[in-house]
Design a protein around this motif. Structure first.
Motif, PDB file in Angstrom:
ATOM      1  N   ILE A   5      46.142  47.998  44.346  1.00  0.00           N
ATOM      2  CA  ILE A   5      46.342  47.977  45.903  1.00  0.00           C
ATOM      3  C   ILE A   5      45.726  46.866  46.699  1.00  0.00           C
ATOM      4  CG2 ILE A   5      45.800  49.346  47.950  1.00  0.00           C
ATOM      5  CD1 ILE A   5      46.179  51.919  46.227  1.00  0.00           C
ATOM      6  N   GLY A   6      44.563  46.527  46.281  1.00  0.00           N
ATOM      7  CA  GLY A   6      43.795  45.152  46.573  1.00  0.00           C
ATOM      8  C   GLY A   6      44.585  44.130  46.407  1.00  0.00           C
ATOM      9  N   VAL A   7      45.215  43.848  45.155  1.00  0.00           N
ATOM     10  CA  VAL A   7      46.003  42.550  45.244  1.00  0.00           C
ATOM     11  C   VAL A   7      46.999  42.442  45.746  1.00  0.00           C
ATOM     12  CG1 VAL A   7      46.955  41.279  43.083  1.00  0.00           C
ATOM     13  CG2 VAL A   7      44.848  42.275  42.733  1.00  0.00           C
ATOM     14  N   THR A   8      47.630  43.471  45.982  1.00  0.00           N
ATOM     15  CA  THR A   8      48.975  43.530  46.847  1.00  0.00           C
ATOM     16  C   THR A   8      48.751  43.344  48.387  1.00  0.00           C
ATOM     17  OG1 THR A   8      49.679  45.385  45.388  1.00  0.00           O
ATOM     18  CG2 THR A   8      50.734  45.051  47.702  1.00  0.00           C
ATOM     19  N   CYS A   9      47.641  44.015  48.916  1.00  0.00           N
ATOM     20  CA  CYS A   9      47.142  43.731  50.261  1.00  0.00           C
ATOM     21  C   CYS A   9      46.769  42.235  50.514  1.00  0.00           C
ATOM     22  CB  CYS A   9      45.982  44.562  50.551  1.00  0.00           C
ATOM     23  SG  CYS A   9      46.401  46.520  50.647  1.00  0.00           S
ATOM     24  N   LEU A  10      46.043  41.799  49.454  1.00  0.00           N
ATOM     25  CA  LEU A  10      45.666  40.295  49.556  1.00  0.00           C
ATOM     26  C   LEU A  10      46.748  39.378  49.788  1.00  0.00           C
ATOM     27  CD1 LEU A  10      43.297  38.166  49.328  1.00  0.00           C
ATOM     28  CD2 LEU A  10      43.852  38.118  47.013  1.00  0.00           C
ATOM     29  N   GLY A  11      47.811  39.349  48.611  1.00  0.00           N
ATOM     30  CA  GLY A  11      49.025  38.620  48.821  1.00  0.00           C
ATOM     31  C   GLY A  11      49.729  38.780  49.992  1.00  0.00           C
ATOM     32  N   CYS A  12      50.114  39.943  50.669  1.00  0.00           N
ATOM     33  CA  CYS A  12      51.003  40.215  51.422  1.00  0.00           C
ATOM     34  C   CYS A  12      50.173  39.696  52.920  1.00  0.00           C
ATOM     35  CB  CYS A  12      51.247  41.736  51.727  1.00  0.00           C
ATOM     36  SG  CYS A  12      52.294  42.271  50.379  1.00  0.00           S
ATOM     37  N   SER A  13      48.938  39.983  52.912  1.00  0.00           N
ATOM     38  CA  SER A  13      48.416  39.640  54.143  1.00  0.00           C
ATOM     39  C   SER A  13      48.224  37.911  54.411  1.00  0.00           C
ATOM     40  CB  SER A  13      46.830  40.179  54.123  1.00  0.00           C
ATOM     41  OG  SER A  13      46.025  39.460  53.275  1.00  0.00           O
ATOM     42  N   PHE A  14      48.086  37.238  53.302  1.00  0.00           N
ATOM     43  CA  PHE A  14      47.994  35.793  53.258  1.00  0.00           C
ATOM     44  C   PHE A  14      49.667  35.326  53.735  1.00  0.00           C
ATOM     45  CE2 PHE A  14      44.217  34.840  50.682  1.00  0.00           C
ATOM     46  CZ  PHE A  14      43.514  34.213  51.836  1.00  0.00           C
ATOM     47  N   THR A  15      50.637  36.053  53.329  1.00  0.00           N
ATOM     48  CA  THR A  15      51.958  35.342  53.526  1.00  0.00           C
ATOM     49  C   THR A  15      52.222  35.769  54.948  1.00  0.00           C
ATOM     50  OG1 THR A  15      52.824  36.271  51.405  1.00  0.00           O
ATOM     51  CG2 THR A  15      54.449  36.064  53.089  1.00  0.00           C
ATOM     52  N   LEU A  16      51.636  36.898  55.506  1.00  0.00           N
ATOM     53  CA  LEU A  16      51.828  36.976  56.965  1.00  0.00           C
ATOM     54  C   LEU A  16      50.799  36.038  57.667  1.00  0.00           C
ATOM     55  CD1 LEU A  16      51.537  40.875  56.610  1.00  0.00           C
ATOM     56  CD2 LEU A  16      53.468  39.785  57.688  1.00  0.00           C
ATOM     57  N   LEU A  17      49.629  35.806  57.271  1.00  0.00           N
ATOM     58  CA  LEU A  17      48.892  34.988  57.864  1.00  0.00           C
ATOM     59  C   LEU A  17      49.625  33.383  58.146  1.00  0.00           C
ATOM     60  CD1 LEU A  17      46.064  34.212  59.227  1.00  0.00           C
ATOM     61  CD2 LEU A  17      45.420  33.228  56.942  1.00  0.00           C
ATOM     62  N   ASN A  18      50.162  33.179  56.924  1.00  0.00           N
ATOM     63  CA  ASN A  18      50.662  32.101  56.872  1.00  0.00           C
ATOM     64  C   ASN A  18      52.012  31.659  58.055  1.00  0.00           C
ATOM     65  OD1 ASN A  18      49.171  30.967  54.961  1.00  0.00           O
ATOM     66  ND2 ASN A  18      50.358  31.391  53.181  1.00  0.00           N
ATOM     67  N   ALA A  19      52.880  32.826  58.209  1.00  0.00           N
ATOM     68  CA  ALA A  19      53.549  32.833  59.259  1.00  0.00           C
ATOM     69  C   ALA A  19      53.319  32.442  60.622  1.00  0.00           C
ATOM     70  CB  ALA A  19      54.207  34.258  59.165  1.00  0.00           C
ATOM     71  N   PHE A  20      51.932  32.485  60.717  1.00  0.00           N
ATOM     72  CA  PHE A  20      51.313  32.011  62.171  1.00  0.00           C
ATOM     73  C   PHE A  20      51.393  30.476  62.023  1.00  0.00           C
ATOM     74  CE2 PHE A  20      50.137  36.357  62.534  1.00  0.00           C
ATOM     75  CZ  PHE A  20      50.339  36.808  63.777  1.00  0.00           C
ATOM     76  N   LEU A  21      51.174  29.742  61.014  1.00  0.00           N
ATOM     77  CA  LEU A  21      50.939  28.353  60.977  1.00  0.00           C
ATOM     78  C   LEU A  21      51.917  27.494  61.824  1.00  0.00           C
ATOM     79  CD1 LEU A  21      49.323  26.312  60.110  1.00  0.00           C
ATOM     80  CD2 LEU A  21      50.512  25.978  57.922  1.00  0.00           C
ATOM     81  N   PRO A  22      53.287  27.696  61.359  1.00  0.00           N
ATOM     82  CA  PRO A  22      54.289  27.029  62.159  1.00  0.00           C
ATOM     83  C   PRO A  22      54.406  27.202  63.836  1.00  0.00           C
ATOM     84  CG  PRO A  22      55.378  28.696  61.270  1.00  0.00           C
ATOM     85  CD  PRO A  22      53.908  28.542  60.595  1.00  0.00           C
ATOM     86  N   LEU A  23      54.138  28.401  64.352  1.00  0.00           N
ATOM     87  CA  LEU A  23      53.924  28.782  65.718  1.00  0.00           C
ATOM     88  C   LEU A  23      52.651  28.184  66.382  1.00  0.00           C
ATOM     89  CD1 LEU A  23      54.656  32.706  65.163  1.00  0.00           C
ATOM     90  CD2 LEU A  23      56.240  30.878  65.709  1.00  0.00           C
ATOM     91  N   LEU A  24      51.558  27.985  65.451  1.00  0.00           N
ATOM     92  CA  LEU A  24      50.434  27.573  65.978  1.00  0.00           C
ATOM     93  C   LEU A  24      50.609  26.088  66.371  1.00  0.00           C
ATOM     94  CD1 LEU A  24      47.570  29.220  64.065  1.00  0.00           C
ATOM     95  CD2 LEU A  24      48.595  29.806  66.437  1.00  0.00           C
ATOM     96  N   VAL A  25      51.270  25.496  65.485  1.00  0.00           N
ATOM     97  CA  VAL A  25      51.643  24.005  65.358  1.00  0.00           C
ATOM     98  C   VAL A  25      52.411  23.671  66.373  1.00  0.00           C
ATOM     99  CG1 VAL A  25      52.420  22.141  64.277  1.00  0.00           C
ATOM    100  CG2 VAL A  25      50.955  23.545  62.929  1.00  0.00           C
ATOM    101  N   SER A  26      53.584  24.357  66.342  1.00  0.00           N
ATOM    102  CA  SER A  26      54.716  24.130  67.545  1.00  0.00           C
ATOM    103  C   SER A  26      54.308  24.266  68.942  1.00  0.00           C
ATOM    104  CB  SER A  26      55.885  25.099  67.179  1.00  0.00           C
ATOM    105  OG  SER A  26      56.094  25.994  68.097  1.00  0.00           O
TER     106      SER A  26
END
Length: 577
Positions: free
Chosen positions: A187-208
């Motif tokens: 559960i912990g490893v799954t939450c870690l990987g998915c949360s980082f993927t969702l966090l990375n989704a904000f990067l193009p929006l912050l930059v744009s």
């Protein structure tokens, strides 16, 4: 370390929108300092679990919990751990307190788990394999939540706090219920990987939406979503100057976030060592060698939760557009969650079929699958080898992790300079790092040489030998982390960055299930970890020939042709409609 500067008037919590929204619910507010810091804060929060927990202490804890319930490989009547009966022991409570004869000093312990006899080392490896499989499947199912709709921040925080609670719950996992530990790890490893993927989704929006007075209203609608290829949905290259600026900003934000995450991980490692020292100087855990490690994971869970608070408060939700097919859906009453999950699965399958048509992409992904599997397996095996074969205590293992982290930072700094000095393309650097990875298992195999065996040094026979090897491994990882995406990016058809990098992420995460599982099988049969170095040596060399075969220029041309073909089909469909 890179820094990010803002104008003074960008500190306002409520920022002026930069352009008219292109879809209902779009947030085009200017990116503020607080929002950037909130994005950094989650990297600081979660990277500690990734490096300190998953990378260093979780394999040790899994092995230790099983060991406290295990018996010797050669004599199933002898327990591996003999708990002290009194309170006079103040030694390293995290070291093995086992009753051993000299001839079984380095023998593996065995437990019965799910009806089968497994060694304590393979118990940890099997758990890692299961965790990465579940993580990869979950990443496929939630990929659309990163790109579309209002779920991005909600899902990020849900995974973050689920993971932090799971990490804290390890404090209650005693050896009598050791079988609960694999469930929490998964559960912990799954939450870690998915949360980082969702966090990375904000990067193009912050930059744009980054404040830039040089961008006028006609070009401000350019959104460089390719800056975060794991979560972007399209790439528009109509403004080359803005593209260049956004790439520079994205690199600064990304590298700063990564650097802060590593600094946080090293800080947490030091605090973790302090926790172990505290337990060693008290009588709090004379009968529970795993208690200090469980306390560290409790500390990591609290860290994850606390540093996620700025993300809750200051990271704007910035909803994504509706799904491309959502407006055409006949069944309006269908669950939104099920709808998004189904779309993710369908998109992943479509991307996979398109990738198969691109030969260079297929070659790279197979090579990356093998290389990623090699990296994960060597890392996990090294930690368990240090723990079981070299009899290293938890503090020593933590120092090994810190050595690898520092070397990785140096590698990320020096490999680009090596490339510039010798005029090497990214593919050559990646190939060099892949071949250098072979040094780690080959050095372990030197322990079979009789001359070295007689002198009891060389081939990882002494604990100190693993530290320079860990530094080499970390330095190589710095190069691989810096250049893998640089090799892959030109092979992707324009406009499909998100889908193809999602496939890249699944290949990365999913591959890590194969190697650890096979190492666990080898250890179960041999009763020792060293024979697994033969498998690791073969696994480490396999990506090399594939990378040699990779033709980046041809891959770029193939990607351009596919992009033009797909664009023509889309235009025909629009004309028909």
């Amino acid at each position: 370390m890179s820094t990010v500067s803002f104008d003074d008037d960008d500190d306002d919590e409520v920022a002026r929108p930069r352009q008219s929204p292109s879809y209902q619910g779009e947030d085009t507010s200017v990116t503020t300092k607080l929002e950037i810091y909130a994005w950094y804060s989650y990297a600081i929060a979660a990277e500690v679990f990734a490096v300190v927990a998953v990378g260093a202490f979780v394999p040790v804890l899994l092995e230790q919990l099983a060991r406290e319930r295990g018996t010797f490989f050669s004599d199933r009547t002898k327990p591996c751990v003999d708990h002290p009966s009194g309170s006079g022991s103040t030694g390293d409570s995290t070291r093995f307190m086992a009753v051993r004869a000299e001839n079984v000093q380095k023998e593996q312990c065995v437990i019965t788990f799910l009806g089968s006899d497994v060694t304590t080392a393979s118990f940890a490896m099997y758990t890692v394999s299961a965790a990465v499989v579940v993580q990869a499947i979950t990443l496929i199912c939630v990929s659309s939540f990163a790109d579309y709709g209002p779920w991005r921040k909600k899902m990020l925080l849900a995974f973050a706090y689920t993971g932090s609670v799971v990490s804290a719950l390890f404090i209650f996992v005693t050896p009598t219920v050791f079988y609960l530990a694999p469930l929490l790890v998964i559960i912990g490893v799954t939450c870690l990987g998915c949360s980082f993927t969702l966090l990375n989704a904000f990067l193009p929006l912050l930059v744009s939406n980054y404040p830039d007075d040089r961008i006028d209203d006609t070009s401000s609608d350019f959104e460089l979503e390719a800056l975060n290829p794991e979560s972007s949905t399209a790439t528009h290259r109509s403004d080359p100057e803005k593209l260049t600026r956004d790439l520079e900003r994205s690199a600064k934000l990304s590298s700063t976030g990564l650097g802060l995450g590593y600094i946080a991980a090293v800080t947490a490692e030091i605090l973790a060592i302090g926790i172990i020292v505290f337990f060693n100087k008290t009588n709090l855990a004379p009968n529970s060698p795993s208690l200090p490690i469980r306390t560290i994971l409790l500390f990591v869970g609290i860290w994850w939760a606390l540093f996620s608070i700025p993300t809750i408060l200051h990271l704007r939700p910035r909803p994504g557009p509706p799904l491309p097919t959502q407006s055409k859906s006949v069944n309006r009453k269908r669950s939104a969650f099920l709808f998004y999950t189904t779309f993710s699965l369908s998109s992943s399958w479509t991307t996979f079929k398109r990738a198969i048509r691109l030969r260079q992409v297929t070659t790279f992904l197979i090579a990356w699958f093998l290389l990623s599997d090699s990296i994960a397996t060597i890392t996990g095996t090294a930690v368990l080898f240090a723990r079981t074969e070299l009899q290293m205590g938890t503090i020593a293992v933590a120092l090994l992790s810190m050595t690898s982290i520092f070397a990785g930072i140096l590698g990320a700094f020096f490999w680009p300079r090596i490339a510039a000095a010798f005029h090497l393309p990214p593919k050559s650097i990646l190939l060099a790092c892949s071949l250098l990875m072979e040094c780690v298992p080959l050095y372990g195999l030197l322990g079979y040489i009789p001359f070295l065996q007689r002198h009891r040094v060389g081939g990882l026979q002494q604990p100190w030998e693993i530290y320079p090897l860990g530094a080499i491994h970390g330095f190589i990882m710095g190069g691989i982390g810096s250049y893998t995406r640089a090799v892959y990016a030109p092979l992707i058809p324009e406009g499909s960055e998100a889908a193809f990098f999602a496939l890249y992420a699944v290949t990365d995460k999913g591959s890590s299930a194969l190697g650890p599982g096979l190492v666990g099988y080898i250890v179960d049969r041999a009763g020792t970890i060293r024979p697994a170095f033969i498998f690791l040596a073969v696994l480490a060399i396999l990506p090399g020939p594939l990378l040699c075969m990779l033709d980046v220029e041809k891959g770029r041309d193939d990607a351009s042709r596919m992009a033009r073909s797909c664009k023509g089909v889309e235009q025909e469909e629009e004309e028909d409609e």
